[in-house]
Design a protein around this motif. Structure first.
Motif, PDB file in Angstrom:
ATOM      1  N   SER A   1      -5.192  -2.135   5.350  1.00 32.12           N
ATOM      2  CA  SER A   1      -4.015  -2.618   4.636  1.00 32.12           C
ATOM      3  C   SER A   1      -3.387  -1.456   3.877  1.00 32.12           C
ATOM      4  N   ARG A   2      -2.156  -1.632   3.449  1.00 29.39           N
ATOM      5  CA  ARG A   2      -1.493  -0.592   2.653  1.00 29.39           C
ATOM      6  C   ARG A   2      -2.277  -0.320   1.380  1.00 29.39           C
ATOM      7  N   ASP A   3      -2.768  -1.374   0.729  1.00 34.69           N
ATOM      8  CA  ASP A   3      -3.533  -1.194  -0.506  1.00 34.69           C
ATOM      9  C   ASP A   3      -4.788  -0.366  -0.264  1.00 34.69           C
ATOM     10  N   GLU A   4      -5.449  -0.564   0.864  1.00 32.62           N
ATOM     11  CA  GLU A   4      -6.645   0.221   1.172  1.00 32.62           C
ATOM     12  C   GLU A   4      -6.294   1.687   1.368  1.00 32.62           C
TER      13      GLU A   4
ATOM     14  N   LYS B   1      -5.681   3.251  -2.038  1.00 32.77           N
ATOM     15  CA  LYS B   1      -6.940   3.483  -2.759  1.00 32.77           C
ATOM     16  C   LYS B   1      -7.668   4.724  -2.244  1.00 32.77           C
TER      17      LYS B   1
ATOM     18  N   ASP C   1       5.569   4.165  -4.091  1.00 28.61           N
ATOM     19  CA  ASP C   1       6.321   2.909  -4.099  1.00 28.61           C
ATOM     20  C   ASP C   1       7.757   3.080  -4.568  1.00 28.61           C
TER      21      ASP C   1
END
Length: 248
Positions: free
Chosen positions: A108-111, A114, A163
């Motif tokens: 995912s983008r969040d992964e 991170k 972002d």
């Protein structure tokens, strides 16, 4: 009659030895992305292992591709050779703190965020070994490392730039001349889009996206031609500054 198989060594040798740009139709062309990557592997085989850096992009068919950044400078400034036809791109680059090995479920983008250790303003130098440059047959251009002729990893940016960089003022000057002044924009809208595409290719090399690897994510200004040699300055959001020299 059996088709003649593509030999990546011949094209790799031509690209490595090129002193002047070569017409695309004078060269043997790959017929697959894998063949283009094989040429890249040969032309970069004797490159320093560190620092390791790559640019990410999408093929005309929407397939994630990469090209090695060579030479890759990690410094306050750098000097690059200039000749007619050289162009530059201001970009966002990231350095990974955690490896992102290929996996079937993807990321995912969040992964991906991170796994980012640091975010940087970067300068890519574009000087294809091909007369037609990016207008060459695409797989030939891919074999030519997507026209990369060098990279400068610049100052760190806040993580929020991943972002919020879209719409940020971006100015590029060559000597005393402003050669670009507009809002920063990534072609995909999201600066991590092409990196996510590459991260989620299950057939990419096992050692790709390793910890410490530097990835530049795509232009914020398109390709900006340099009409002459001189001192180049990139300023993002009136705060973050990167400088380089281009010597004839």
């Amino acid at each position: 009659m059996s088709p003649i198989s593509f030999d990546p060594t011949a094209l790799a040798a031509a690209l490595k030895q090129a002193k002047a740009r070569m017409p695309a139709d004078s060269l043997p062309a790959p017929s697959t992305i894998a063949e283009a990557f094989a040429v890249q592997a040969i032309t970069t085989a004797d490159a320093p292992a560190e620092p390791g850096g790559y640019k990410v992009a999408r093929s005309p068919d929407g397939i994630a591709v990469t090209g090695r950044l060579l030479p890759l400078h990690i410094a306050d400034a750098a000097t690059f050779p200039w000749r007619a036809g050289v162009a530059i791109e201001a970009e966002i680059a990231i350095r990974l703190s955690t490896a992102l090995p290929p996996r079937t479920e993807g990321y995912s983008r969040d992964e991906i965020v991170k796994a980012v250790d640091s975010v940087h303003l970067g300068l890519e130098v574009l000087d294809s070994r091909l007369v037609e440059g990016s207008k060459s047959p695409y797989l030939l251009f891919l074999a030519d490392r997507l026209g990369n002729a060098g990279y400068l990893l610049g100052p760190t940016l806040p993580l929020s730039a991943l972002d919020a960089v879209a719409g940020t003022p971006l100015e590029i000057t060559l000597g005393d001349e402003v050669i670009f002044a507009d809002a920063a924009r990534h072609p995909a809208g999201d600066v991590l889009a092409w990196l996510a595409d590459w991260a989620n290719r299950t057939d990419r090399p096992e050692n790709s996206l390793a910890a410490g690897e530097i990835i530049t994510t795509g232009s914020l200004c398109g390709a900006v031609p340099l009409a002459r040699a001189g001192a180049l300055t990139i300023v993002l959001d009136a705060t973050h500054r990167l400088t380089a020299d281009f010597a004839a």
